[in-house]
Design an enzyme around this catalytic site. Structure first.
Site, mmCIF file in Angstrom:
data_model
loop_
_atom_site.group_PDB
_atom_site.id
_atom_site.type_symbol
_atom_site.label_atom_id
_atom_site.label_comp_id
_atom_site.label_asym_id
_atom_site.label_seq_id
_atom_site.Cartn_x
_atom_site.Cartn_y
_atom_site.Cartn_z
ATOM 1 N N LYS A 52 0.794 -1.268 -0.014
ATOM 2 C CA LYS A 52 0.037 0.030 0.074
ATOM 3 C C LYS A 52 0.870 1.268 0.060
ATOM 4 O O LYS A 52 0.673 2.027 -0.634
ATOM 5 C CB LYS A 52 -0.894 -0.091 1.132
ATOM 6 C CG LYS A 52 -2.035 -0.929 1.217
ATOM 7 C CD LYS A 52 -3.064 -1.254 2.274
ATOM 8 C CE LYS A 52 -3.974 -2.509 2.002
ATOM 9 N NZ LYS A 52 -4.767 -2.749 3.084
ATOM 10 N N GLN A 96 -5.102 -1.959 9.676
ATOM 11 C CA GLN A 96 -4.889 -3.063 8.763
ATOM 12 C C GLN A 96 -5.304 -4.349 9.761
ATOM 13 O O GLN A 96 -5.173 -4.413 10.813
ATOM 14 C CB GLN A 96 -3.545 -3.182 8.477
ATOM 15 C CG GLN A 96 -3.378 -4.588 7.774
ATOM 16 C CD GLN A 96 -3.679 -4.343 6.309
ATOM 17 O OE1 GLN A 96 -3.842 -3.220 5.806
ATOM 18 N NE2 GLN A 96 -3.614 -5.563 5.431
ATOM 19 N N ASP A 119 -11.221 2.404 4.184
ATOM 20 C CA ASP A 119 -11.609 1.096 3.991
ATOM 21 C C ASP A 119 -12.931 0.727 3.565
ATOM 22 O O ASP A 119 -13.680 -0.493 3.429
ATOM 23 C CB ASP A 119 -11.218 0.323 5.154
ATOM 24 C CG ASP A 119 -9.850 -0.627 5.099
ATOM 25 O OD1 ASP A 119 -9.495 -0.758 3.763
ATOM 26 O OD2 ASP A 119 -9.081 -0.630 6.156
HETATM 27 N N1 L34 Z 1 -8.096 -2.982 7.213
HETATM 28 N N2 L34 Z 1 -7.297 -4.990 6.480
HETATM 29 C C1 L34 Z 1 -7.810 -3.926 6.289
HETATM 30 N N3 L34 Z 1 -8.298 -3.218 4.940
HETATM 31 C C2 L34 Z 1 -7.743 -4.250 3.862
HETATM 32 O O1 L34 Z 1 -8.047 -3.999 2.539
HETATM 33 C C3 L34 Z 1 -7.132 -5.266 4.176
HETATM 34 N N4 L34 Z 1 -7.026 -6.306 3.168
HETATM 35 C C4 L34 Z 1 -7.273 -7.904 3.484
HETATM 36 C C5 L34 Z 1 -6.599 -8.278 4.764
HETATM 37 N N5 L34 Z 1 -6.862 -7.217 5.735
HETATM 38 C C6 L34 Z 1 -7.067 -5.914 5.435
HETATM 39 C C7 L34 Z 1 -5.930 -6.381 2.413
HETATM 40 O O2 L34 Z 1 -5.356 -5.196 2.239
HETATM 41 C C8 L34 Z 1 -6.658 -8.466 2.310
HETATM 42 N N6 L34 Z 1 -5.606 -7.257 1.827
HETATM 43 C C9 L34 Z 1 -4.654 -7.678 0.761
HETATM 44 C C10 L34 Z 1 -3.823 -6.564 0.201
HETATM 45 C C11 L34 Z 1 -2.918 -6.649 -0.653
HETATM 46 C C12 L34 Z 1 -2.517 -8.048 -1.163
HETATM 47 C C13 L34 Z 1 -3.309 -8.769 -0.724
HETATM 48 C C14 L34 Z 1 -4.354 -8.665 0.160
HETATM 49 C C15 L34 Z 1 -1.662 -8.006 -2.284
HETATM 50 O O3 L34 Z 1 -0.721 -7.353 -2.298
HETATM 51 N N7 L34 Z 1 -1.443 -9.348 -2.812
HETATM 52 C C16 L34 Z 1 -0.413 -9.668 -3.843
HETATM 53 C C17 L34 Z 1 0.683 -10.552 -3.084
HETATM 54 C C18 L34 Z 1 1.198 -10.130 -1.995
HETATM 55 C C19 L34 Z 1 2.159 -11.090 -1.365
HETATM 56 O O4 L34 Z 1 3.394 -11.257 -2.140
HETATM 57 O O5 L34 Z 1 1.896 -11.647 -0.451
HETATM 58 C C20 L34 Z 1 -0.944 -10.307 -5.169
HETATM 59 O O6 L34 Z 1 -0.576 -10.157 -6.012
HETATM 60 O O7 L34 Z 1 -2.120 -10.811 -5.018
#
Ligand code: L34
Length: 292
Positions: A52, A96, A119
Protein backbone atom coordinates in the site's frame (compact mmCIF):
# COMPACT_ATOMS: atom_id res chain seq x y z
CA UNK A 1 -9.47 -18.91 -21.18
CA UNK A 2 -8.57 -15.28 -20.54
CA UNK A 3 -6.52 -14.35 -17.50
CA UNK A 4 -8.01 -11.45 -15.51
CA UNK A 5 -4.73 -9.61 -15.01
CA UNK A 6 -5.18 -7.62 -11.81
CA UNK A 7 -1.60 -6.43 -11.81
CA UNK A 8 -1.83 -4.83 -15.26
CA UNK A 9 -5.34 -3.46 -14.67
CA UNK A 10 -4.29 -1.95 -11.35
CA UNK A 11 -1.23 -0.39 -12.99
CA UNK A 12 -3.42 1.28 -15.63
CA UNK A 13 -5.82 2.66 -13.00
CA UNK A 14 -2.89 3.80 -10.85
CA UNK A 15 -1.50 5.77 -13.80
CA UNK A 16 -4.87 7.56 -14.17
CA UNK A 17 -4.91 8.36 -10.46
CA UNK A 18 -1.32 9.67 -10.64
CA UNK A 19 -2.33 12.01 -13.49
CA UNK A 20 -5.27 13.33 -11.44
CA UNK A 21 -2.98 13.91 -8.47
CA UNK A 22 -0.54 15.93 -10.59
CA UNK A 23 -3.47 18.08 -11.76
CA UNK A 24 -4.52 18.63 -8.15
CA UNK A 25 -0.98 19.64 -7.22
CA UNK A 26 -0.67 21.92 -10.28
CA UNK A 27 -3.84 23.72 -9.18
CA UNK A 28 -2.31 24.37 -5.75
CA UNK A 29 -3.91 21.54 -3.75
CA UNK A 30 -1.98 19.21 -1.46
CA UNK A 31 -1.24 15.59 -2.31
CA UNK A 32 -3.71 13.00 -0.95
CA UNK A 33 -2.47 11.46 2.28
CA UNK A 34 -3.16 7.93 3.52
CA UNK A 35 -2.16 6.64 6.95
CA UNK A 36 -2.17 2.94 7.84
CA UNK A 37 -2.11 1.65 11.40
CA UNK A 38 -0.33 -1.69 11.67
CA UNK A 39 -0.60 -3.46 15.02
CA UNK A 40 1.75 -6.39 15.67
CA UNK A 41 4.06 -8.40 13.46
CA UNK A 42 1.83 -10.51 11.19
CA UNK A 43 3.94 -11.28 8.10
CA UNK A 44 1.13 -11.08 5.54
CA UNK A 45 -0.18 -7.80 7.01
CA UNK A 46 3.33 -6.30 6.82
CA UNK A 47 3.55 -7.27 3.14
CA UNK A 48 0.11 -5.84 2.33
CA UNK A 49 0.81 -2.56 4.13
CA UNK A 50 4.22 -2.29 2.42
CA UNK A 51 2.44 -2.76 -0.94
CA UNK A 52 0.00 0.00 0.00
CA UNK A 53 2.89 2.37 0.83
CA UNK A 54 4.55 1.60 -2.50
CA UNK A 55 1.31 2.19 -4.39
CA UNK A 56 0.81 5.54 -2.61
CA UNK A 57 4.27 6.67 -3.68
CA UNK A 58 3.67 5.53 -7.29
CA UNK A 59 0.39 7.49 -7.44
CA UNK A 60 1.93 10.65 -5.96
CA UNK A 61 0.22 10.35 -2.57
CA UNK A 62 1.99 10.90 0.70
CA UNK A 63 1.58 8.13 3.26
CA UNK A 64 2.59 7.06 6.72
CA UNK A 65 2.53 3.78 8.58
CA UNK A 66 1.87 3.95 12.32
CA UNK A 67 3.43 0.80 13.75
CA UNK A 68 2.20 -0.35 17.16
CA UNK A 69 3.36 -3.39 19.14
CA UNK A 70 1.22 -6.55 19.37
CA UNK A 71 0.50 -5.88 23.06
CA UNK A 72 -0.97 -2.41 22.37
CA UNK A 73 -4.10 -1.90 24.45
CA UNK A 74 -7.45 -1.22 22.82
CA UNK A 75 -7.53 2.12 24.63
CA UNK A 76 -4.16 3.15 23.17
CA UNK A 77 -5.29 2.15 19.66
CA UNK A 78 -8.53 4.13 20.10
CA UNK A 79 -6.41 7.15 21.08
CA UNK A 80 -4.48 6.81 17.83
CA UNK A 81 -7.72 6.58 15.85
CA UNK A 82 -8.97 9.74 17.56
CA UNK A 83 -5.73 11.53 16.73
CA UNK A 84 -6.00 10.62 13.03
CA UNK A 85 -9.70 11.58 12.96
CA UNK A 86 -8.68 15.05 14.13
CA UNK A 87 -5.60 15.52 11.93
CA UNK A 88 -6.57 17.71 8.94
CA UNK A 89 -3.51 16.53 6.98
CA UNK A 90 -4.80 12.94 6.98
CA UNK A 91 -7.40 12.49 4.22
CA UNK A 92 -8.04 8.84 5.00
CA UNK A 93 -6.70 6.07 7.19
CA UNK A 94 -7.05 2.36 7.70
CA UNK A 95 -6.45 -0.04 10.58
CA UNK A 96 -4.98 -3.15 8.97
CA UNK A 97 -6.84 -6.33 9.98
CA UNK A 98 -6.66 -8.77 11.64
CA UNK A 99 -5.99 -7.13 15.01
CA UNK A 100 -4.55 -9.08 17.98
CA UNK A 101 -7.23 -11.13 19.77
CA UNK A 102 -7.47 -8.90 22.85
CA UNK A 103 -8.68 -5.94 20.76
CA UNK A 104 -12.35 -5.62 19.77
CA UNK A 105 -12.24 -4.96 16.01
CA UNK A 106 -15.72 -3.53 15.66
CA UNK A 107 -15.16 -1.08 18.49
CA UNK A 108 -12.06 0.21 16.68
CA UNK A 109 -13.78 0.40 13.29
CA UNK A 110 -16.75 2.25 14.77
CA UNK A 111 -14.37 4.85 16.22
CA UNK A 112 -13.13 5.85 12.75
CA UNK A 113 -14.64 9.03 11.26
CA UNK A 114 -16.78 7.61 8.39
CA UNK A 115 -15.51 10.39 6.10
CA UNK A 116 -11.93 9.17 6.62
CA UNK A 117 -12.87 5.48 6.53
CA UNK A 118 -11.26 4.69 3.16
CA UNK A 119 -11.58 0.95 3.93
CA UNK A 120 -15.36 1.40 3.93
CA UNK A 121 -15.65 -0.79 7.03
CA UNK A 122 -17.59 1.63 9.27
CA UNK A 123 -21.28 0.66 9.71
CA UNK A 124 -22.28 4.01 8.22
CA UNK A 125 -20.41 3.26 4.99
CA UNK A 126 -21.56 -0.37 4.89
CA UNK A 127 -25.15 0.73 5.44
CA UNK A 128 -24.95 3.44 2.78
CA UNK A 129 -23.38 0.98 0.33
CA UNK A 130 -26.19 -1.52 0.90
CA UNK A 131 -28.77 1.23 0.30
CA UNK A 132 -27.01 2.25 -2.93
CA UNK A 133 -26.06 5.66 -1.50
CA UNK A 134 -22.71 7.37 -1.94
CA UNK A 135 -20.14 5.76 0.35
CA UNK A 136 -16.67 4.33 0.55
CA UNK A 137 -16.90 0.78 -0.81
CA UNK A 138 -14.38 -1.57 0.79
CA UNK A 139 -11.33 -2.15 -1.31
CA UNK A 140 -11.52 -5.85 -2.19
CA UNK A 141 -15.16 -5.87 -3.41
CA UNK A 142 -14.57 -2.54 -5.15
CA UNK A 143 -11.49 -4.02 -6.84
CA UNK A 144 -13.38 -7.12 -8.00
CA UNK A 145 -16.14 -5.02 -9.56
CA UNK A 146 -13.51 -2.79 -11.23
CA UNK A 147 -11.76 -5.85 -12.67
CA UNK A 148 -15.00 -7.30 -14.10
CA UNK A 149 -15.77 -3.87 -15.53
CA UNK A 150 -12.30 -3.44 -17.05
CA UNK A 151 -12.67 -6.70 -18.98
CA UNK A 152 -16.23 -5.84 -20.04
CA UNK A 153 -17.64 -9.01 -18.48
CA UNK A 154 -21.43 -9.19 -18.75
CA UNK A 155 -22.97 -9.65 -15.30
CA UNK A 156 -26.61 -8.71 -15.96
CA UNK A 157 -28.94 -11.65 -15.30
CA UNK A 158 -26.05 -13.98 -14.48
CA UNK A 159 -26.04 -16.36 -11.56
CA UNK A 160 -23.18 -15.40 -9.25
CA UNK A 161 -22.17 -17.76 -6.47
CA UNK A 162 -20.16 -16.17 -3.65
CA UNK A 163 -18.19 -18.57 -1.46
CA UNK A 164 -17.73 -16.98 1.97
CA UNK A 165 -19.70 -14.51 4.08
CA UNK A 166 -17.00 -12.34 5.66
CA UNK A 167 -17.66 -8.68 6.41
CA UNK A 168 -14.65 -7.72 4.27
CA UNK A 169 -15.44 -9.67 1.09
CA UNK A 170 -18.33 -12.15 0.88
CA UNK A 171 -21.17 -10.04 2.18
CA UNK A 172 -20.28 -6.77 0.44
CA UNK A 173 -19.48 -8.35 -2.95
CA UNK A 174 -22.75 -10.34 -2.86
CA UNK A 175 -24.57 -7.11 -2.18
CA UNK A 176 -22.80 -5.07 -4.86
CA UNK A 177 -23.34 -7.67 -7.59
CA UNK A 178 -27.05 -7.91 -6.75
CA UNK A 179 -27.53 -4.13 -7.09
CA UNK A 180 -29.17 -2.51 -10.08
CA UNK A 181 -25.89 -1.42 -11.64
CA UNK A 182 -23.28 -2.30 -14.19
CA UNK A 183 -21.43 -4.46 -13.15
CA UNK A 184 -24.35 -5.84 -11.13
CA UNK A 185 -27.87 -7.12 -11.81
CA UNK A 186 -26.75 -10.64 -10.84
CA UNK A 187 -28.81 -13.29 -9.14
CA UNK A 188 -26.59 -13.98 -6.15
CA UNK A 189 -26.24 -17.07 -3.98
CA UNK A 190 -24.04 -16.93 -0.88
CA UNK A 191 -22.50 -20.24 0.19
CA UNK A 192 -20.49 -20.75 3.40
CA UNK A 193 -19.10 -23.36 5.75
CA UNK A 194 -22.59 -24.58 6.73
CA UNK A 195 -23.96 -24.82 3.16
CA UNK A 196 -24.95 -28.38 2.21
CA UNK A 197 -23.51 -29.64 -1.08
CA UNK A 198 -21.70 -26.49 -2.22
CA UNK A 199 -20.82 -28.14 -5.56
CA UNK A 200 -24.52 -28.27 -6.49
CA UNK A 201 -24.48 -24.42 -6.40
CA UNK A 202 -21.07 -23.80 -7.97
CA UNK A 203 -21.90 -26.11 -10.92
CA UNK A 204 -24.87 -23.85 -11.72
CA UNK A 205 -22.83 -20.62 -11.45
CA UNK A 206 -21.97 -18.28 -14.32
CA UNK A 207 -19.65 -16.31 -12.02
CA UNK A 208 -17.90 -17.62 -8.89
CA UNK A 209 -16.28 -15.37 -6.28
CA UNK A 210 -14.17 -17.64 -4.07
CA UNK A 211 -13.48 -15.99 -0.71
CA UNK A 212 -13.41 -18.78 1.87
CA UNK A 213 -9.72 -18.80 2.76
CA UNK A 214 -9.49 -22.55 2.09
CA UNK A 215 -6.58 -23.32 -0.27
CA UNK A 216 -7.65 -24.94 -3.58
CA UNK A 217 -11.21 -25.48 -2.35
CA UNK A 218 -12.82 -25.05 -5.80
CA UNK A 219 -11.97 -28.07 -7.96
CA UNK A 220 -12.42 -28.64 -11.68
CA UNK A 221 -15.46 -30.92 -11.26
CA UNK A 222 -17.29 -28.18 -9.28
CA UNK A 223 -17.64 -25.73 -12.19
CA UNK A 224 -19.34 -25.64 -15.57
CA UNK A 225 -17.66 -24.77 -18.85
CA UNK A 226 -17.38 -21.04 -19.54
CA UNK A 227 -17.52 -19.97 -15.89
CA UNK A 228 -15.95 -16.66 -14.75
CA UNK A 229 -13.81 -17.26 -11.64
CA UNK A 230 -12.52 -14.61 -9.23
CA UNK A 231 -10.15 -16.05 -6.64
CA UNK A 232 -9.90 -13.90 -3.50
CA UNK A 233 -8.06 -16.52 -1.42
CA UNK A 234 -4.42 -15.85 -0.60
CA UNK A 235 -3.00 -18.37 1.85
CA UNK A 236 0.71 -18.62 2.63
CA UNK A 237 1.82 -22.23 2.40
CA UNK A 238 5.26 -22.99 3.89
CA UNK A 239 7.89 -24.45 1.56
CA UNK A 240 11.67 -24.68 1.23
CA UNK A 241 12.00 -21.64 -1.08
CA UNK A 242 14.05 -18.58 -0.15
CA UNK A 243 10.91 -16.72 1.00
CA UNK A 244 9.82 -19.77 2.99
CA UNK A 245 6.30 -19.88 1.51
CA UNK A 246 4.24 -19.62 -1.64
CA UNK A 247 0.76 -18.21 -2.17
CA UNK A 248 -2.23 -20.45 -2.82
CA UNK A 249 -5.72 -19.25 -3.76
CA UNK A 250 -9.10 -20.80 -3.01
CA UNK A 251 -9.22 -22.22 -6.55
CA UNK A 252 -7.40 -25.30 -7.87
CA UNK A 253 -6.20 -23.16 -10.77
CA UNK A 254 -4.80 -25.92 -13.02
CA UNK A 255 -8.11 -27.81 -12.94
CA UNK A 256 -10.48 -24.85 -13.10
CA UNK A 257 -8.68 -22.58 -15.60
CA UNK A 258 -9.21 -24.85 -18.66
CA UNK A 259 -13.00 -24.79 -18.05
CA UNK A 260 -13.15 -21.01 -17.41
CA UNK A 261 -13.86 -18.17 -19.82
CA UNK A 262 -12.07 -15.75 -17.44
CA UNK A 263 -10.09 -16.44 -14.27
CA UNK A 264 -7.90 -14.44 -11.88
CA UNK A 265 -4.43 -15.68 -10.93
CA UNK A 266 -3.01 -15.68 -7.38
CA UNK A 267 -0.89 -13.62 -6.93
CA UNK A 268 -1.48 -10.85 -9.47
CA UNK A 269 -5.29 -10.99 -9.48
CA UNK A 270 -7.48 -9.51 -6.76
CA UNK A 271 -4.60 -8.36 -4.48
CA UNK A 272 -3.34 -5.49 -6.67
CA UNK A 273 -6.95 -4.47 -7.40
CA UNK A 274 -7.59 -4.20 -3.64
CA UNK A 275 -4.68 -1.83 -3.30
CA UNK A 276 -5.59 0.42 -6.21
CA UNK A 277 -9.18 0.62 -4.94
CA UNK A 278 -7.86 1.89 -1.63
CA UNK A 279 -6.07 4.62 -3.60
CA UNK A 280 -9.34 5.50 -5.38
CA UNK A 281 -11.11 5.85 -2.03
CA UNK A 282 -8.29 7.99 -0.64
CA UNK A 283 -8.38 10.26 -3.70
CA UNK A 284 -12.13 10.60 -3.20
CA UNK A 285 -11.62 11.49 0.47
CA UNK A 286 -8.96 14.06 -0.44
CA UNK A 287 -11.15 15.57 -3.16
CA UNK A 288 -13.98 15.90 -0.62
CA UNK A 289 -16.21 14.31 -3.25
CA UNK A 290 -18.17 12.25 -0.74
CA UNK A 291 -21.70 13.62 -0.73
CA UNK A 292 -22.50 13.33 2.96
N1 L34 B 1 -8.11 -2.93 7.15
N2 L34 B 1 -7.39 -5.01 6.49
C1 L34 B 1 -7.85 -3.79 6.16
N3 L34 B 1 -8.09 -3.42 4.88
C2 L34 B 1 -7.85 -4.28 3.86
O1 L34 B 1 -8.13 -3.93 2.60
C3 L34 B 1 -7.31 -5.54 4.15
N4 L34 B 1 -6.96 -6.44 3.17
C4 L34 B 1 -7.14 -7.87 3.42
C5 L34 B 1 -6.49 -8.18 4.78
N5 L34 B 1 -6.72 -7.16 5.79
C6 L34 B 1 -7.11 -5.89 5.49
C7 L34 B 1 -5.89 -6.26 2.35
O2 L34 B 1 -5.29 -5.20 2.25
C8 L34 B 1 -6.39 -8.49 2.25
N6 L34 B 1 -5.59 -7.42 1.71
C9 L34 B 1 -4.60 -7.59 0.71
C10 L34 B 1 -3.86 -6.52 0.22
C11 L34 B 1 -2.87 -6.70 -0.72
C12 L34 B 1 -2.61 -7.95 -1.21
C13 L34 B 1 -3.35 -9.03 -0.75
C14 L34 B 1 -4.32 -8.84 0.21
C15 L34 B 1 -1.50 -8.11 -2.21
O3 L34 B 1 -0.70 -7.24 -2.38
N7 L34 B 1 -1.41 -9.27 -2.85
C16 L34 B 1 -0.38 -9.57 -3.83
C17 L34 B 1 0.67 -10.53 -3.27
C18 L34 B 1 1.22 -10.15 -1.95
C19 L34 B 1 2.19 -11.14 -1.36
O4 L34 B 1 3.26 -11.35 -1.96
O5 L34 B 1 1.88 -11.75 -0.31
C20 L34 B 1 -1.04 -10.24 -5.02
O6 L34 B 1 -0.51 -10.18 -6.11
O7 L34 B 1 -2.11 -10.86 -4.81
Amino acid sequence: MILLDGKATAAAIKAQIAAEVEQMVASGRKRPHLTAILVGEDGASKTYVANKEKACAAAGFTSEVVRMPADTTEERLLQEVARLNADPDVDGFIVQLPLPGHINESRVIEAIDPRKDVDGFHPENVGRMVLGLDSFVSATPYGIVALLDHYGIETKGKHCVVLGRSNIVGRPIANLLSQKAQPGDCTVTICHSRTKDIASYTREADIIIAALGVPEFLKGDMVKDGVVVVDVGITRVADSSEKGYHLVGDVAFDEVAPKSSYITPVPGGVGPMTIVSLLKNTLKAASKLLSY
